[in-house]
Design a protein around this motif. Structure first.
Motif, mmCIF file in Angstrom:
data_model
loop_
_atom_site.group_PDB
_atom_site.id
_atom_site.type_symbol
_atom_site.label_atom_id
_atom_site.label_comp_id
_atom_site.label_asym_id
_atom_site.label_seq_id
_atom_site.Cartn_x
_atom_site.Cartn_y
_atom_site.Cartn_z
ATOM 1 N N SER A 1 63.432 42.439 90.288
ATOM 2 C CA SER A 1 63.151 43.576 91.175
ATOM 3 C C SER A 1 61.677 43.967 91.077
ATOM 4 N N TYR A 2 61.129 43.837 89.882
ATOM 5 C CA TYR A 2 59.706 44.153 89.677
ATOM 6 C C TYR A 2 58.811 43.063 90.283
ATOM 7 N N ILE A 3 59.176 41.794 90.032
ATOM 8 C CA ILE A 3 58.347 40.676 90.498
ATOM 9 C C ILE A 3 58.423 40.492 92.014
ATOM 10 N N LEU A 4 59.645 40.509 92.543
ATOM 11 C CA LEU A 4 59.856 40.184 93.962
ATOM 12 C C LEU A 4 59.814 41.401 94.888
ATOM 13 N N LEU A 5 60.283 42.551 94.401
ATOM 14 C CA LEU A 5 60.363 43.744 95.245
ATOM 15 C C LEU A 5 59.354 44.823 94.856
ATOM 16 N N ASN A 6 58.586 44.549 93.795
ATOM 17 C CA ASN A 6 57.579 45.499 93.317
ATOM 18 C C ASN A 6 58.192 46.860 92.964
ATOM 19 N N GLN A 7 59.399 46.826 92.393
ATOM 20 C CA GLN A 7 60.091 48.058 92.003
ATOM 21 C C GLN A 7 59.926 48.291 90.502
ATOM 22 N N ASN A 8 59.261 49.370 90.168
ATOM 23 C CA ASN A 8 59.079 49.717 88.757
ATOM 24 C C ASN A 8 60.346 50.368 88.207
ATOM 25 N N SER A 9 60.582 50.207 86.919
ATOM 26 C CA SER A 9 61.743 50.818 86.264
ATOM 27 C C SER A 9 61.273 51.820 85.218
ATOM 28 N N SER A 10 62.049 52.875 85.057
ATOM 29 C CA SER A 10 61.706 53.920 84.095
ATOM 30 C C SER A 10 61.939 53.419 82.662
ATOM 31 N N ASN A 11 61.420 54.169 81.704
ATOM 32 C CA ASN A 11 61.616 53.807 80.291
ATOM 33 C C ASN A 11 63.094 53.831 79.905
ATOM 34 N N LYS A 12 63.857 54.736 80.520
ATOM 35 C CA LYS A 12 65.290 54.810 80.236
ATOM 36 C C LYS A 12 66.003 53.527 80.677
ATOM 37 N N ILE A 13 65.624 53.027 81.846
ATOM 38 C CA ILE A 13 66.221 51.793 82.365
ATOM 39 C C ILE A 13 65.859 50.625 81.448
ATOM 40 N N LEU A 14 64.595 50.580 81.012
ATOM 41 C CA LEU A 14 64.146 49.514 80.110
ATOM 42 C C LEU A 14 64.874 49.589 78.769
ATOM 43 N N LEU A 15 65.164 50.820 78.314
ATOM 44 C CA LEU A 15 65.926 51.004 77.071
ATOM 45 C C LEU A 15 67.330 50.419 77.217
ATOM 46 N N ALA A 16 67.980 50.690 78.357
ATOM 47 C CA ALA A 16 69.323 50.157 78.613
ATOM 48 C C ALA A 16 69.305 48.621 78.617
ATOM 49 N N CYS A 17 68.258 48.052 79.228
ATOM 50 C CA CYS A 17 68.123 46.590 79.255
ATOM 51 C C CYS A 17 67.918 46.031 77.852
ATOM 52 N N LEU A 18 67.140 46.748 77.039
ATOM 53 C CA LEU A 18 66.897 46.326 75.660
ATOM 54 C C LEU A 18 68.204 46.288 74.863
ATOM 55 N N ILE A 19 69.044 47.300 75.060
ATOM 56 C CA ILE A 19 70.345 47.345 74.363
ATOM 57 C C ILE A 19 71.207 46.152 74.771
ATOM 58 N N VAL A 20 71.183 45.822 76.068
ATOM 59 C CA VAL A 20 71.947 44.671 76.562
ATOM 60 C C VAL A 20 71.428 43.377 75.929
ATOM 61 N N CYS A 21 70.104 43.241 75.860
ATOM 62 C CA CYS A 21 69.507 42.038 75.262
ATOM 63 C C CYS A 21 69.881 41.915 73.783
ATOM 64 N N ILE A 22 69.852 43.040 73.065
ATOM 65 C CA ILE A 22 70.238 43.034 71.653
ATOM 66 C C ILE A 22 71.698 42.608 71.515
ATOM 67 N N GLY A 23 72.563 43.133 72.416
ATOM 68 C CA GLY A 23 73.975 42.744 72.408
ATOM 69 C C GLY A 23 74.155 41.250 72.622
ATOM 70 N N PHE A 24 73.357 40.687 73.544
ATOM 71 C CA PHE A 24 73.410 39.244 73.813
ATOM 72 C C PHE A 24 73.044 38.451 72.561
ATOM 73 N N PHE A 25 71.932 38.816 71.920
ATOM 74 C CA PHE A 25 71.472 38.076 70.739
ATOM 75 C C PHE A 25 72.407 38.266 69.536
ATOM 76 N N VAL A 26 72.992 39.454 69.407
ATOM 77 C CA VAL A 26 73.972 39.687 68.338
ATOM 78 C C VAL A 26 75.191 38.787 68.542
ATOM 79 N N GLY A 27 75.685 38.755 69.792
ATOM 80 C CA GLY A 27 76.861 37.937 70.101
ATOM 81 C C GLY A 27 76.607 36.459 69.926
ATOM 82 N N VAL A 28 75.421 35.981 70.368
ATOM 83 C CA VAL A 28 75.110 34.546 70.304
ATOM 84 C C VAL A 28 74.783 34.110 68.882
ATOM 85 N N SER A 29 73.927 34.870 68.191
ATOM 86 C CA SER A 29 73.475 34.459 66.856
ATOM 87 C C SER A 29 74.598 34.472 65.830
#
Length: 349
Positions: free
Chosen positions: A117-145
């Motif tokens: 959305s940022y690269i193709l649509l030039n839509q910036n995301s708030s820090n709260k949205i980035l925090l939610a994405c970070l939690i999802v990424c941590i969940g992915f790495f916890v599950g995989v590792s």
């Protein structure tokens, strides 16, 4: 009161309908893939059944199908290409991982959606949205590792590819709706019709036709088809039917529910999918897998909540600006901050 109850009933029905159809699709696909390794043939039969059912619906006057136009097909090629890749990656990922781990393998849809959305649509995301994405990424790495020794690396790679294609699909579909003048069911028909054509060369490219022919050769002793053949036949009919329903279910849920309701229902589906994977297929539920799924679902839910709050703020500002504009149009004086505060308070009520 009656109208509110009807609305609530429709929301409950649409959410339940979507969850049930999605779960059936995942588990029947997994059941078939455990017996027969024909992912592209399975997908081709599914879209063919969906196209046939769409034509039957049209025949009985429940739906009006569009006339296929060459120009629209050309304009929809990006969507169809991403859809083909997405379905292929989803199915191959499911073939290599447990049904309960499928949620983890495809967990990066949300972060990739924000990135694209940022690269193709030039839509910036708030820090709260980035925090939610970070939690999802941590969940992915916890599950995989936590299961690096027991989980297929190929399945994880295809899960990441699936996340990328699904994120791109969500972005491209917005532009594709303009091609069919916003008619969702027309887009559903084009999508299934063109996908049916696109999957055919993939079947021959990966030589699945040979295995398919062997599958339907009767046993010379018993003069019956193998159990794998029966499983495949039942699987394509069931998933084809529910693939048709999930198009309607997804459209209905988007139409009558909010994004936060959709995300919460997806989270609930993830929990049910994990439990059913354990009960039906004997999937392992390790601490890492459960912890990863929890973080992924938690991050997804707070993302939906943050987006919902941001949308309401934007709507409130729009309403305030409109009321200010209306006052000025009528020639009323606007007493700076006091009048603006009054409008804000009135809007919040």
């Amino acid at each position: 009161m009656g109208q509110k109850e009807d609305s609530r009933g429709m929301v409950i029905f649409s959410v339940s309908f979507y969850i049930v159809t999605a779960l059936i699709m995942v588990f029947v696909n997994k059941w078939v893939l455990n017996s027969v390794s024909l992912p592209f043939t399975l997908l081709w039969f599914q879209v063919i059944v969906a196209v046939i059912l769409l034509h039957l619906t049209n025949f009985f006057g429940k739906l009006q199908l569009p006339v296929i136009e060459k120009q629209k097909c050309i304009e929809l090629l990006p969507l169809i290409s991403i859809n083909i890749l997405g379905l292929s990656f989803n199915t191959i990922c499911l073939q290599y991982v447990d049904a309960s781990f499928y949620q983890v393998a495809r967990a990066l849809i949300l972060p990739f959606t924000v990135i694209f959305s940022y690269i193709l649509l030039n839509q910036n995301s708030s820090n709260k949205i980035l925090l939610a994405c970070l939690i999802v990424c941590i969940g992915f790495f916890v599950g995989v590792s936590s299961e690096r020794l027991t989980i297929s690396i190929i399945g994880i790679i295809f899960g990441i590819c699936s996340s990328i294609s699904t994120a791109l699909h969500a972005i491209v579909i917005k532009k594709s709706l303009n091609v069919v003048k916003g008619n969702t069911m027309d887009l559903v028909y084009y999508n299934n019709f063109m996908s049916a054509i696109a999957f055919l060369p993939l079947i021959f490219l990966f030589s699945e036709q040979n295995q398919l022919l062997k599958l339907f050769i009767k046993n010379p002793i018993t003069n019956q088809y193998s159990m794998e053949a029966k499983t495949f036949l039942i699987g394509i009919l069931v998933t084809g039917f529910f693939g048709f329903l999930i198009n309607i279910a997804g459209f209905l849920q988007i139409k009558v529910t909010s994004p936060i309701t959709h995300m919460i229902s997806s989270a609930f589906r993830g929990v049910v999918q994990t439990i059913l994977g354990y009960l039906l297929f004997g999937d392992l539920l390790t601490t890492g897998r459960v912890g990863g799924i929890f973080l992924i679902l938690f991050g997804s839910c707070i993302y939906a909540w943050f987006k919902d709050q941001e949308s309401k703020q934007v709507q409130n500002i729009s309403n305030i600006d409109k009321k200010v504009y209306d006052k000025l149009e009528r020639g009323d004086s606007l007493d700076d901050d006091c009048d603006r505060i009054e409008i804000v308070e009135e809007n919040e009520k």
